[in-house]
Design a protein around this motif. Structure first.
Motif, PDB file in Angstrom:
ATOM      1  N   UNK A  62       0.846  -1.189   0.000  1.00 20.66           N
ATOM      2  CA  UNK A  62       0.000   0.000   0.000  1.00 20.66           C
ATOM      3  C   UNK A  62       0.883   1.242   0.000  1.00 20.66           C
ATOM      4  N   UNK A  63       0.641   2.127  -0.947  1.00 22.59           N
ATOM      5  CA  UNK A  63       1.455   3.321  -1.145  1.00 22.59           C
ATOM      6  C   UNK A  63       0.627   4.547  -0.823  1.00 22.59           C
ATOM      7  N   UNK A  86       3.530   7.905   8.061  1.00 28.38           N
ATOM      8  CA  UNK A  86       3.613   7.694   6.626  1.00 28.38           C
ATOM      9  C   UNK A  86       3.090   8.935   5.905  1.00 28.38           C
ATOM     10  N   UNK A  87       3.893   9.470   4.994  1.00 35.67           N
ATOM     11  CA  UNK A  87       3.503  10.626   4.194  1.00 35.67           C
ATOM     12  C   UNK A  87       3.461  10.209   2.723  1.00 35.67           C
ATOM     13  N   UNK A  88       3.200  11.164   1.846  1.00 37.68           N
ATOM     14  CA  UNK A  88       3.117  10.874   0.417  1.00 37.68           C
ATOM     15  C   UNK A  88       4.398  10.211  -0.082  1.00 37.68           C
ATOM     16  N   UNK A  89       4.240   9.092  -0.781  1.00 32.95           N
ATOM     17  CA  UNK A  89       5.386   8.357  -1.307  1.00 32.95           C
ATOM     18  C   UNK A  89       5.838   7.217  -0.422  1.00 32.95           C
ATOM     19  N   UNK A  90       5.420   7.192   0.849  1.00 33.26           N
ATOM     20  CA  UNK A  90       5.767   6.090   1.739  1.00 33.26           C
ATOM     21  C   UNK A  90       4.894   4.878   1.424  1.00 33.26           C
ATOM     22  N   UNK A  91       5.297   3.720   1.915  1.00 35.69           N
ATOM     23  CA  UNK A  91       4.539   2.496   1.658  1.00 35.69           C
ATOM     24  C   UNK A  91       4.560   1.601   2.887  1.00 35.69           C
ATOM     25  N   UNK A  92       3.617   0.676   2.949  1.00 39.19           N
ATOM     26  CA  UNK A  92       3.606  -0.339   4.000  1.00 39.19           C
ATOM     27  C   UNK A  92       2.902  -1.586   3.456  1.00 39.19           C
ATOM     28  N   UNK A 114      -5.516   9.172   0.335  1.00 42.58           N
ATOM     29  CA  UNK A 114      -5.682   8.353  -0.857  1.00 42.58           C
ATOM     30  C   UNK A 114      -4.485   7.420  -0.948  1.00 42.58           C
ATOM     31  N   UNK A 115      -4.756   6.161  -1.239  1.00 44.71           N
ATOM     32  CA  UNK A 115      -3.676   5.192  -1.366  1.00 44.71           C
ATOM     33  C   UNK A 115      -3.734   4.485  -2.713  1.00 44.71           C
ATOM     34  N   UNK A 116      -2.587   3.958  -3.107  1.00 43.51           N
ATOM     35  CA  UNK A 116      -2.488   3.074  -4.275  1.00 43.51           C
ATOM     36  C   UNK A 116      -2.033   1.719  -3.747  1.00 43.51           C
ATOM     37  N   UNK A 117      -2.499   0.648  -4.345  1.00 48.44           N
ATOM     38  CA  UNK A 117      -2.070  -0.671  -3.883  1.00 48.44           C
ATOM     39  C   UNK A 117      -1.794  -1.597  -5.058  1.00 48.44           C
ATOM     40  N   UNK A 118      -0.840  -2.487  -4.836  1.00 46.58           N
ATOM     41  CA  UNK A 118      -0.480  -3.523  -5.803  1.00 46.58           C
ATOM     42  C   UNK A 118      -0.609  -4.866  -5.111  1.00 46.58           C
TER      43      UNK A 118
END
Length: 241
Positions: A62-63, A86-92, A114-118
């Motif tokens: 999750x980004x 976690x700020x913009x650009x961080x991931x977990x 808002x997050x992006x996930x793979x």
């Protein structure tokens, strides 16, 4: 774990934007970023919403695309201990992807995010196709571990002034905006949150911030914003060479 935040249709949004914000994808060219962006899922969370629970099996990396979130645990006494911001650009979520481990902390949105996930499958394919991504992740995890070790060590060794100074510098790097008078920081945490991060009482944080202001190191703008007015003194205070 199923991601439960509301989603957007990535076919009709500029989903490649988050890719440009993430250091682990910095070695990719424009075409590669566009190809990866087609695999991205987007999710929105409201302030205070739990993104991840301790013990969850996350099947995605999750980004952070927008906003900030805190990772925390509860101590045996039931007190919240903040581990990361976690700020913009961080991931977990990488721990479960790389070694099939469950999440060891909670993640809560500090503001609307808002997050992006793979997914695991997509992510593993990327690692094989673009090995530099794996190297970047290892590098970032090493930095994260070093920050955590430094934070834990400083609780017993460094005084509160130095620890709070270091925290302000961390926030400055993630959330600071340079202005003519110094650097304005939009604080991601309340005074109580900062206290939970440092393992001290809220009153101690408030008193120390007042002390820093009296010494001309910072200036309070409002409850959520401060101005760093004397960077050199703050660096000395935090032990930054």
């Amino acid at each position: 774990m199923e991601i439960i935040g509301s989603t957007c249709d990535c076919g009709r949004c500029k989903h490649d934007i988050c890719m440009h914000r993430v250091p682990i994808f910095s070695t990719l060219n424009e075409k590669e970023i566009i190809n990866i962006a087609e695999l991205i899922n987007h999710h929105n969370y409201k302030k205070g919403e739990i993104v991840v629970n301790e013990g969850d099996n996350i099947d995605s990396i999750i980004i952070m695309n927008q906003g900030s979130a805190k990772a925390f645990k509860y101590t045996l006494e039931g007190r919240e201990q903040i581990l990361y911001i976690f700020a913009e650009g961080d991931f977990f979520g990488e721990k479960n992807l790389l070694s099939n481990q469950t999440t060891t902390f909670y993640v809560e949105a500090l503001q609307d995010i808002k997050t992006c996930s793979l997914s695991r499958t997509q992510f593993n394919k990327l690692i094989h196709k673009y090995p530099d991504i794996g190297i970047k992740i290892i590098d970032e995890l090493g930095k994260r571990l070093a920050r955590l070790e430094n934070s834990l060590q400083s609780m017993g060794v460094r005084n509160v002034d130095a620890r709070l100074g270091s925290l302000l510098i961390d926030f400055q790097e993630k959330f600071g905006v340079n202005v003519s008078e110094g650097t304005i920081i939009q604080l991601p945490l309340s005074r109580e949150g900062m206290a939970n991060y440092l393992g001290v009482a809220r009153e101690t944080v408030s008193r120390k911030l007042g002390q820093f202001e009296h010494e001309g190191i910072i200036r309070t703008i409002n409850n959520k914003s401060i101005l760093i007015t004397d960077q050199t003194s703050l660096n000395i205070l935090a032990g930054v060479v």
